[in-house]
Scaffold this active site. Sequence first.
Site, PDB file in Angstrom:
ATOM      1  N   LYS A   4     -16.546   2.835   9.100  1.00  0.00           N
ATOM      2  CA  LYS A   4     -15.347   2.046   9.419  1.00  0.00           C
ATOM      3  C   LYS A   4     -15.142   1.982  10.931  1.00  0.00           C
ATOM      4  O   LYS A   4     -14.775   0.963  11.481  1.00  0.00           O
ATOM      5  CB  LYS A   4     -14.129   2.670   8.731  1.00  0.00           C
ATOM      6  N   LYS A  63     -15.013  -1.614  12.778  1.00  0.00           N
ATOM      7  CA  LYS A  63     -13.816  -2.093  13.506  1.00  0.00           C
ATOM      8  C   LYS A  63     -14.052  -2.067  15.022  1.00  0.00           C
ATOM      9  O   LYS A  63     -13.217  -2.521  15.784  1.00  0.00           O
ATOM     10  CB  LYS A  63     -12.609  -1.225  13.165  1.00  0.00           C
ATOM     11  N   ASN A  89       0.864  -1.184   0.000  1.00  0.00           N
ATOM     12  CA  ASN A  89       0.000   0.000   0.000  1.00  0.00           C
ATOM     13  C   ASN A  89       0.893   1.224   0.000  1.00  0.00           C
ATOM     14  O   ASN A  89       2.038   1.137   0.424  1.00  0.00           O
ATOM     15  CB  ASN A  89      -0.829   0.050   1.279  1.00  0.00           C
ATOM     16  N   LYS A 131      11.819 -16.420  -9.080  1.00  0.00           N
ATOM     17  CA  LYS A 131      11.194 -15.311  -9.798  1.00  0.00           C
ATOM     18  C   LYS A 131      10.296 -15.861 -10.913  1.00  0.00           C
ATOM     19  O   LYS A 131      10.748 -16.714 -11.708  1.00  0.00           O
ATOM     20  CB  LYS A 131      12.284 -14.423 -10.401  1.00  0.00           C
ATOM     21  N   PRO A 161      -5.205 -10.908   8.161  1.00  0.00           N
ATOM     22  CA  PRO A 161      -5.981 -10.602   9.382  1.00  0.00           C
ATOM     23  C   PRO A 161      -6.121  -9.096   9.544  1.00  0.00           C
ATOM     24  O   PRO A 161      -5.217  -8.349   9.167  1.00  0.00           O
ATOM     25  CB  PRO A 161      -5.125 -11.197  10.511  1.00  0.00           C
ATOM     26  N   ASP A 162      -7.261  -8.654  10.068  1.00  0.00           N
ATOM     27  CA  ASP A 162      -7.430  -7.228  10.370  1.00  0.00           C
ATOM     28  C   ASP A 162      -6.877  -7.010  11.782  1.00  0.00           C
ATOM     29  O   ASP A 162      -7.478  -7.424  12.779  1.00  0.00           O
ATOM     30  CB  ASP A 162      -8.912  -6.837  10.286  1.00  0.00           C
ATOM     31  N   ASP A 205      -4.471  -5.549   2.381  1.00  0.00           N
ATOM     32  CA  ASP A 205      -5.650  -6.358   2.700  1.00  0.00           C
ATOM     33  C   ASP A 205      -5.457  -7.819   2.306  1.00  0.00           C
ATOM     34  O   ASP A 205      -6.053  -8.699   2.895  1.00  0.00           O
ATOM     35  CB  ASP A 205      -6.875  -5.778   1.986  1.00  0.00           C
TER      36      ASP A 205
HETATM   37  O1  C5P Z   1     -10.007  -1.318   6.435  1.00  0.00           O
HETATM   38  P1  C5P Z   1      -8.986  -0.249   6.298  1.00  0.00           P
HETATM   39  O2  C5P Z   1      -7.655  -0.772   5.840  1.00  0.00           O
HETATM   40  O3  C5P Z   1      -9.391   0.931   5.514  1.00  0.00           O
HETATM   41  O4  C5P Z   1      -8.826   0.281   7.807  1.00  0.00           O
HETATM   42  C1  C5P Z   1      -7.825   1.150   8.174  1.00  0.00           C
HETATM   43  C2  C5P Z   1      -7.480   0.951   9.639  1.00  0.00           C
HETATM   44  O5  C5P Z   1      -7.408  -0.423   9.980  1.00  0.00           O
HETATM   45  C3  C5P Z   1      -6.098   1.488   9.943  1.00  0.00           C
HETATM   46  O6  C5P Z   1      -6.090   1.905  11.287  1.00  0.00           O
HETATM   47  C4  C5P Z   1      -5.212   0.270   9.728  1.00  0.00           C
HETATM   48  O7  C5P Z   1      -3.991   0.386  10.448  1.00  0.00           O
HETATM   49  C5  C5P Z   1      -6.085  -0.855  10.241  1.00  0.00           C
HETATM   50  N1  C5P Z   1      -5.910  -2.156   9.565  1.00  0.00           N
HETATM   51  C6  C5P Z   1      -5.380  -3.226  10.241  1.00  0.00           C
HETATM   52  N2  C5P Z   1      -5.257  -4.458   9.635  1.00  0.00           N
HETATM   53  C7  C5P Z   1      -5.653  -4.634   8.372  1.00  0.00           C
HETATM   54  C8  C5P Z   1      -6.189  -3.537   7.650  1.00  0.00           C
HETATM   55  C9  C5P Z   1      -6.294  -2.306   8.262  1.00  0.00           C
HETATM   56  O8  C5P Z   1      -5.008  -3.060  11.411  1.00  0.00           O
HETATM   57  N3  C5P Z   1      -5.527  -5.811   7.802  1.00  0.00           N
END
Ligand code: C5P
Length: 407
Positions: free
Chosen positions: A339, A343, A209, A289, A307-308, A279
């Site tokens: 969001k 979260k 990203n 390669k 994982p989030d 993501d």
């Molecule tokens: O879902 P999104 O990426 O837009 O959300 C942003 C927030 O979630 C940020 O605080 C980012 O650090 C956190 N995040 C995370 N793990 C992920 C994706 C996002 O902690 N896999």
Amino acid sequence: MNLAGKQLLLGLTGSIACYKSAELTRLLTQAGVTVQVTMTEAATQFITPATMQALSGNPVYIRLCDTRIDSNMLHIDLSRRVDAIVIAPASADFIAKLAHGLCNDLLSTLVIARDCPLLVVPAMNSQMWQNSVTQRNIAQLHADGIMVLGPDTGLQACGEIGNGRMIEPETVYEEIIALFQPKKLAGQRVLITAGSTFEPIDPVRGITNRSSGKMGFALARAAAQAGARVHLISGLVTLFKTPWGTSRENVQTAQQMYDAVMESVYDTDIFISVAAVADWRAVQVSEHKIKKTAGQLPPPMYFIENPDILASVAALPAPPYCVGFAAESSELRMNGEAKRRRKNVPLLIGNLGPKTFGKDGNEVVLFDADGSTPLPRADKQSLARTLVDEIARRVLGSSTPLSSSGL
Ligand code: C5P
């Protein structure tokens, strides 16, 4: 808080590191600080009073009796005018005088006559630093409530390598900012993620990203300056310097970041998730390669979700206070609040990301249970201080709230 309007007395003593104080003076005056330089006779052997006068824009004082001052009580006059005294570089001799209360020149006398904080920045040969006499004197300074900054380890002017180098002027400058910073997060343990993660596809390619890491690093620095114990987990960043006063751990992938966060989170009061976490990651990372073949379509790629990290921390049975970030490309108001709820975090800081990537300035909106609050555009370091204030107020209930206006 910034340093503009502050008055500092900078004392130079006999050390080759005097040249670092020239740079320190420049940093301070650029920040709007009035710097009053006082030198010992020995310091004048290493840098001229004319140089320090030109850099500080003020006359330099050396001797106790100076006819430029009407009352001729220079030690009282100078020490009363200032918000803090910084002795940089502080020689072994000057430290010994400080520890024993000797005052036979202007600098040692005005230090004894002070009614403000004193910071001492030692610089000497490593044997001199390690000598039990110096260590005893330093212990005495600590006991007297004097802040001692450094020294650093590295190559010394004498050619030896060891502990005794004066810390860099930028670090002294950061310590001075920290000294004046209200300690709103004193005793708090803060965990911050910053930068972006990199998910490999093969040994040379991967997906990531966009994120410079500037906002996360600025927040880490601001939290440390506000008295917090800060641990920074950094993905890919364009910055190399670890922020002042923080511990840092480097990771590459989202899974590594997740593991590092989960290891530290039980020791955390506030979790600030600034990292731009990828993501998805490749289902399979090729060992070699992946070759392109002329005339053939690119190979298909398969991804699975990472994982989030933020949502996982927020879902823990006893989570720390969680702060999320959201870089949106449009519809900030709707997406930010959605969001925050998704979260399940008490505070989410949203911005229109693509406009601010890698830039020094940022414009954000705070989303919490009371609604949304836009903050004025500011450089990332000032914004970080405001955000630390906002977080401290929510966690500890201090200072005046910014009014919630709705967008
Ligand atoms: O879902 P999104 O990426 O837009 O959300 C942003 C927030 O979630 C940020 O605080 C980012 O650090 C956190 N995040 C995370 N793990 C992920 C994706 C996002 O902690 N896999």
